[in-house]
Design a protein around this motif. Sequence first.
Motif, PDB file in Angstrom:
ATOM      1  N   MET A 184       0.822  -1.204   0.000  1.00  0.00           N
ATOM      2  CA  MET A 184       0.000   0.000   0.000  1.00  0.00           C
ATOM      3  C   MET A 184       0.862   1.262   0.000  1.00  0.00           C
ATOM      4  SD  MET A 184      -3.010  -1.202   2.644  1.00  0.00           S
ATOM      5  CE  MET A 184      -3.393   0.451   3.078  1.00  0.00           C
ATOM      6  N   ILE A 185       1.899   1.256   0.812  1.00  0.00           N
ATOM      7  CA  ILE A 185       2.781   2.424   0.863  1.00  0.00           C
ATOM      8  C   ILE A 185       3.522   2.587  -0.452  1.00  0.00           C
ATOM      9  CG2 ILE A 185       4.843   3.364   1.984  1.00  0.00           C
ATOM     10  CD1 ILE A 185       3.812   2.114   4.592  1.00  0.00           C
ATOM     11  N   LYS A 186       4.002   1.479  -1.007  1.00  0.00           N
ATOM     12  CA  LYS A 186       4.716   1.528  -2.285  1.00  0.00           C
ATOM     13  C   LYS A 186       3.789   2.026  -3.393  1.00  0.00           C
ATOM     14  CE  LYS A 186       7.456  -1.387  -5.323  1.00  0.00           C
ATOM     15  NZ  LYS A 186       7.916  -2.751  -5.596  1.00  0.00           N
ATOM     16  N   GLY A 187       2.551   1.552  -3.410  1.00  0.00           N
ATOM     17  CA  GLY A 187       1.586   1.990  -4.410  1.00  0.00           C
ATOM     18  C   GLY A 187       1.220   3.453  -4.260  1.00  0.00           C
ATOM     19  N   LEU A 203       3.116   5.820  -2.990  1.00  0.00           N
ATOM     20  CA  LEU A 203       4.250   6.651  -3.384  1.00  0.00           C
ATOM     21  C   LEU A 203       4.460   6.637  -4.893  1.00  0.00           C
ATOM     22  CD1 LEU A 203       6.804   5.860  -0.552  1.00  0.00           C
ATOM     23  CD2 LEU A 203       5.377   7.876  -0.826  1.00  0.00           C
ATOM     24  N   SER A 204       4.299   5.484  -5.530  1.00  0.00           N
ATOM     25  CA  SER A 204       4.479   5.427  -6.984  1.00  0.00           C
ATOM     26  C   SER A 204       3.289   6.063  -7.706  1.00  0.00           C
ATOM     27  CB  SER A 204       4.662   3.983  -7.447  1.00  0.00           C
ATOM     28  OG  SER A 204       3.472   3.239  -7.262  1.00  0.00           O
ATOM     29  N   GLY A 205       2.109   6.013  -7.112  1.00  0.00           N
ATOM     30  CA  GLY A 205       0.935   6.649  -7.705  1.00  0.00           C
ATOM     31  C   GLY A 205       1.071   8.160  -7.739  1.00  0.00           C
ATOM     32  N   SER A 206       1.673   8.738  -6.720  1.00  0.00           N
ATOM     33  CA  SER A 206       1.848  10.189  -6.708  1.00  0.00           C
ATOM     34  C   SER A 206       2.886  10.615  -7.743  1.00  0.00           C
ATOM     35  CB  SER A 206       2.265  10.663  -5.314  1.00  0.00           C
ATOM     36  OG  SER A 206       3.519  10.112  -4.965  1.00  0.00           O
ATOM     37  N   LYS A 207       3.880   9.771  -8.009  1.00  0.00           N
ATOM     38  CA  LYS A 207       4.880  10.097  -9.030  1.00  0.00           C
ATOM     39  C   LYS A 207       4.261  10.038 -10.424  1.00  0.00           C
ATOM     40  CE  LYS A 207       8.928   8.518  -6.503  1.00  0.00           C
ATOM     41  NZ  LYS A 207      10.009   7.535  -6.458  1.00  0.00           N
ATOM     42  N   GLN A 208       3.429   9.024 -10.671  1.00  0.00           N
ATOM     43  CA  GLN A 208       2.784   8.904 -11.977  1.00  0.00           C
ATOM     44  C   GLN A 208       1.830  10.065 -12.209  1.00  0.00           C
ATOM     45  OE1 GLN A 208       0.958   5.074 -11.986  1.00  0.00           O
ATOM     46  NE2 GLN A 208       2.875   3.966 -12.297  1.00  0.00           N
ATOM     47  N   LYS A 209       1.129  10.480 -11.196  1.00  0.00           N
ATOM     48  CA  LYS A 209       0.203  11.585 -11.335  1.00  0.00           C
ATOM     49  C   LYS A 209       0.960  12.882 -11.640  1.00  0.00           C
ATOM     50  CE  LYS A 209      -3.785  13.571  -9.031  1.00  0.00           C
ATOM     51  NZ  LYS A 209      -4.601  13.539  -7.819  1.00  0.00           N
ATOM     52  N   ALA A 210       2.104  13.066 -11.007  1.00  0.00           N
ATOM     53  CA  ALA A 210       2.912  14.265 -11.259  1.00  0.00           C
ATOM     54  C   ALA A 210       3.442  14.263 -12.682  1.00  0.00           C
ATOM     55  CB  ALA A 210       4.053  14.339 -10.265  1.00  0.00           C
ATOM     56  N   GLU A 211       3.852  13.097 -13.186  1.00  0.00           N
ATOM     57  CA  GLU A 211       4.342  13.017 -14.549  1.00  0.00           C
ATOM     58  C   GLU A 211       3.213  13.273 -15.556  1.00  0.00           C
ATOM     59  OE1 GLU A 211       6.160   9.219 -15.005  1.00  0.00           O
ATOM     60  OE2 GLU A 211       7.770   9.655 -13.580  1.00  0.00           O
ATOM     61  N   ALA A 212       2.016  12.785 -15.278  1.00  0.00           N
ATOM     62  CA  ALA A 212       0.909  12.958 -16.187  1.00  0.00           C
ATOM     63  C   ALA A 212       0.502  14.429 -16.267  1.00  0.00           C
ATOM     64  CB  ALA A 212      -0.294  12.121 -15.735  1.00  0.00           C
ATOM     65  N   THR A 213       0.532  15.142 -15.175  1.00  0.00           N
ATOM     66  CA  THR A 213       0.170  16.555 -15.216  1.00  0.00           C
ATOM     67  C   THR A 213       1.244  17.379 -15.918  1.00  0.00           C
ATOM     68  OG1 THR A 213       1.089  16.880 -13.022  1.00  0.00           O
ATOM     69  CG2 THR A 213      -1.269  16.441 -13.157  1.00  0.00           C
ATOM     70  N   SER A 214       2.483  16.977 -15.796  1.00  0.00           N
ATOM     71  CA  SER A 214       3.543  17.745 -16.449  1.00  0.00           C
ATOM     72  C   SER A 214       3.536  17.504 -17.971  1.00  0.00           C
ATOM     73  CB  SER A 214       4.906  17.414 -15.862  1.00  0.00           C
ATOM     74  OG  SER A 214       5.211  16.060 -16.106  1.00  0.00           O
ATOM     75  N   ARG A 215       3.102  16.364 -18.432  1.00  0.00           N
ATOM     76  CA  ARG A 215       3.040  16.077 -19.863  1.00  0.00           C
ATOM     77  C   ARG A 215       1.891  16.826 -20.521  1.00  0.00           C
ATOM     78  NH1 ARG A 215       3.877   9.554 -19.703  1.00  0.00           N
ATOM     79  NH2 ARG A 215       6.033   9.601 -19.026  1.00  0.00           N
ATOM     80  N   ASN A 216       0.809  17.037 -19.807  1.00  0.00           N
ATOM     81  CA  ASN A 216      -0.348  17.726 -20.361  1.00  0.00           C
ATOM     82  C   ASN A 216      -0.093  19.203 -20.551  1.00  0.00           C
ATOM     83  OD1 ASN A 216      -1.788  15.376 -20.476  1.00  0.00           O
ATOM     84  ND2 ASN A 216      -2.768  15.684 -18.481  1.00  0.00           N
ATOM     85  N   ARG A 217       0.798  19.761 -19.841  1.00  0.00           N
ATOM     86  CA  ARG A 217       1.057  21.210 -19.943  1.00  0.00           C
ATOM     87  C   ARG A 217       2.071  21.423 -20.962  1.00  0.00           C
ATOM     88  NH1 ARG A 217       0.835  23.754 -13.971  1.00  0.00           N
ATOM     89  NH2 ARG A 217      -1.161  22.903 -13.459  1.00  0.00           N
TER      90      ARG A 217
END
Length: 83
Positions: A64-67, A69-83
């Motif tokens: 759960m902790i690993k998921g 932490l990795s989920g927040s990284k993927q979300k940050a990458e997805a928002t940076s690609r959209n801009r």
Amino acid sequence: MNGKYSLMTIAQSLMLVLMGTGAAHAASTNKVYMSGTLILLFLGFCALVVVIQLMPAIATLYGMIKGALSGSKQKAEATSRNR
């Protein structure tokens, strides 16, 4: 001193009071540990059940902790690609 107590005087008084009352709060050691073998086996079995239950719980918590932490990284990458 004019009626005021120094910290050293208060500490010494407290030490004397606590040293005098130490034996009054001590537990009695007159009884000897006399549990049977079956009681010890039962307590060992209970401890084994607790340890076995902790293994998957720790693995799940780690996932759960690993998921999270990795989920927040993927979300940050997805928002940076959209801009």
